[in-house]
Design a protein around this motif. Structure first.
Motif, PDB file in Angstrom:
ATOM      1  N   TRP A   1       0.724  -1.284   0.060  1.00 13.58           N
ATOM      2  CA  TRP A   1       0.077  -0.037   0.012  1.00 13.58           C
ATOM      3  C   TRP A   1       0.840   1.463  -0.095  1.00 13.58           C
ATOM      4  O   TRP A   1       0.044   2.549  -0.181  1.00 13.58           O
ATOM      5  CB  TRP A   1      -0.957   0.153   1.184  1.00 13.58           C
ATOM      6  CG  TRP A   1      -2.102  -1.093   1.120  1.00 13.58           C
ATOM      7  CD1 TRP A   1      -1.982  -2.226   1.683  1.00 13.58           C
ATOM      8  CD2 TRP A   1      -3.178  -0.936   0.354  1.00 13.58           C
ATOM      9  NE1 TRP A   1      -3.095  -2.795   1.395  1.00 13.58           N
ATOM     10  CE2 TRP A   1      -4.033  -2.013   0.621  1.00 13.58           C
ATOM     11  CE3 TRP A   1      -3.759   0.111  -0.507  1.00 13.58           C
ATOM     12  CZ2 TRP A   1      -5.098  -2.395  -0.220  1.00 13.58           C
ATOM     13  CZ3 TRP A   1      -4.962  -0.204  -1.174  1.00 13.58           C
ATOM     14  CH2 TRP A   1      -5.657  -1.377  -0.957  1.00 13.58           C
ATOM     15  N   VAL A   2       1.989   1.403   0.487  1.00 12.95           N
ATOM     16  CA  VAL A   2       2.666   2.584   0.419  1.00 12.95           C
ATOM     17  C   VAL A   2       3.290   2.847  -0.944  1.00 12.95           C
ATOM     18  O   VAL A   2       4.120   2.037  -1.465  1.00 12.95           O
ATOM     19  CB  VAL A   2       3.682   2.647   1.407  1.00 12.95           C
ATOM     20  CG1 VAL A   2       4.390   4.032   1.451  1.00 12.95           C
ATOM     21  CG2 VAL A   2       3.245   2.377   3.002  1.00 12.95           C
TER      22      VAL A   2
ATOM     23  N   ALA B   1      -6.092   4.751  -3.423  1.00 11.29           N
ATOM     24  CA  ALA B   1      -5.287   5.404  -2.339  1.00 11.29           C
ATOM     25  C   ALA B   1      -4.456   6.541  -2.676  1.00 11.29           C
ATOM     26  O   ALA B   1      -3.895   6.682  -3.778  1.00 11.29           O
ATOM     27  CB  ALA B   1      -4.599   4.192  -1.824  1.00 11.29           C
ATOM     28  N   ARG B   2      -4.286   7.344  -1.710  1.00  8.60           N
ATOM     29  CA  ARG B   2      -3.519   8.344  -1.755  1.00  8.60           C
ATOM     30  C   ARG B   2      -2.190   8.109  -1.256  1.00  8.60           C
ATOM     31  O   ARG B   2      -1.395   8.876  -1.640  1.00  8.60           O
ATOM     32  CB  ARG B   2      -4.329   9.613  -1.193  1.00  8.60           C
ATOM     33  CG  ARG B   2      -3.909  10.900  -1.820  1.00  8.60           C
ATOM     34  CD  ARG B   2      -4.882  12.187  -1.237  1.00  8.60           C
ATOM     35  NE  ARG B   2      -6.079  11.470  -0.930  1.00  8.60           N
ATOM     36  CZ  ARG B   2      -6.823  12.630  -0.237  1.00  8.60           C
ATOM     37  NH1 ARG B   2      -6.464  13.481   0.412  1.00  8.60           N
ATOM     38  NH2 ARG B   2      -8.020  12.138   0.124  1.00  8.60           N
ATOM     39  N   SER B   3      -2.141   7.457  -0.281  1.00  9.68           N
ATOM     40  CA  SER B   3      -0.915   6.727   0.166  1.00  9.68           C
ATOM     41  C   SER B   3      -0.175   7.814   0.874  1.00  9.68           C
ATOM     42  O   SER B   3       0.051   8.984   0.734  1.00  9.68           O
ATOM     43  CB  SER B   3      -0.009   6.381  -1.085  1.00  9.68           C
ATOM     44  OG  SER B   3       0.845   5.467  -0.890  1.00  9.68           O
ATOM     45  N   VAL B   4       0.781   7.199   1.643  1.00  2.88           N
ATOM     46  CA  VAL B   4       1.785   7.842   2.571  1.00  2.88           C
ATOM     47  C   VAL B   4       3.142   8.448   1.691  1.00  2.88           C
ATOM     48  O   VAL B   4       3.993   8.159   2.629  1.00  2.88           O
ATOM     49  CB  VAL B   4       2.222   7.252   3.970  1.00  2.88           C
ATOM     50  CG1 VAL B   4       1.093   7.270   4.679  1.00  2.88           C
ATOM     51  CG2 VAL B   4       2.498   5.684   3.339  1.00  2.88           C
TER      52      VAL B   4
END
Lengths: 135, 135
Positions: free
Chosen positions: A103-104, A117-120
């Motif tokens: 996910w990142v 997702a905008r993600s970290v």
DNA sequence: GGCCATCACTTACTTTTAGGAAGTTGCTTG
DNA sequence: CAAGCAACTTCCTAAAAGTAAGTGATGGCC
């Protein structure tokens, strides 16, 4: 939903509180690869301040998660290694790593018109003040 | 040692940084059981300040880990729920819970006697300053 | 309609934790 | 003996978290 999650009890709170201190997870992740010295940890993390590394190491030692071995063979060197309790933490670190891989995103997608997702964005890679919000 | 740990990369650092903020893990743990409202989260955690809960919720939403749904059905209520990215965090929370069950002892039982059933709303107990070291 | 209560947050202010960098101790090397 | 490590400490400042009081939109009650 999920069926067999451990209940939210004091134990969980304590564990979350431990991991909720900055750098704890990263230190543990590095030690999972084997014993490391103070300087190696500092270098491996890159952006932690020695003051905090020293503090975190003391915390972890007090919790019985790591052990400090001092090798006095003249060039005095200390080495930190995981205890069984610390070794056992590996699954948590592993799952965290897997989640991160899934996910990142390392680059903040500019315009994800329909991306989920905008993600970290890897802002953690710098000695970031974590967020520089003037508000 | 352990063979297939994910490498220590920016992704991991970002994830560790996320979990390295106080209360993040606990909030996620509660949301694993299903959607929750602001007040429910506050009560469920017990000692978090609303200021920080609000902040953490905003962070998590910005990361795409949770979603906020406002239900305007007169008594305006907002609800927070996990996105897929958040649901996927389940294993991390689960492993953390298992580790806690195995290794965390509930030692400091600072039980103020045994209050009958004063239950909720007892804000008297100050939120844990995490450590009150005078040294 | 006035008054109190709830929910979901904010704001203002204080304490704790983290960051940056220089200093300390013990020993080695030039 | 000056210089350099390694592994920490200390000092001082900058963010984050804690505490409490406030805000705004209802809704109930009397």
């Amino acid at each position: 939903m999920h069926d067999d999650l451990s209940p939210l009890c004091g134990r969980f709170l304590a564990a979350a509180d431990l991991l909720g201190r900055r750098w704890t997870g990263v230190i543990l992740r590095i030690l999972m690869d084997g014993p490391r010295r103070f300087g190696e940890l500092a270098q491996g993390i890159g952006t932690i301040s020695e003051r905090v590394l020293s503090e975190r190491l003391k915390d972890l030692e007090a919790e019985g998660i790591i052990e400090r071995h001092v090798d006095p063979g003249p060039p005095i060197r200390s080495e930190y290694r995981l205890t069984q309790k610390g070794q056992d933490f590996w699954k948590v670190i592993d799952e965290l790593g897997k989640w991160a891989e899934r996910w990142v995103e390392l680059k903040p997608a500019p315009a994800p018109a329909q991306a989920p997702a905008r993600s970290v964005a890897v802002k953690a890679a710098r000695a970031t003040p974590r967020k520089r919000k003037t508000a």
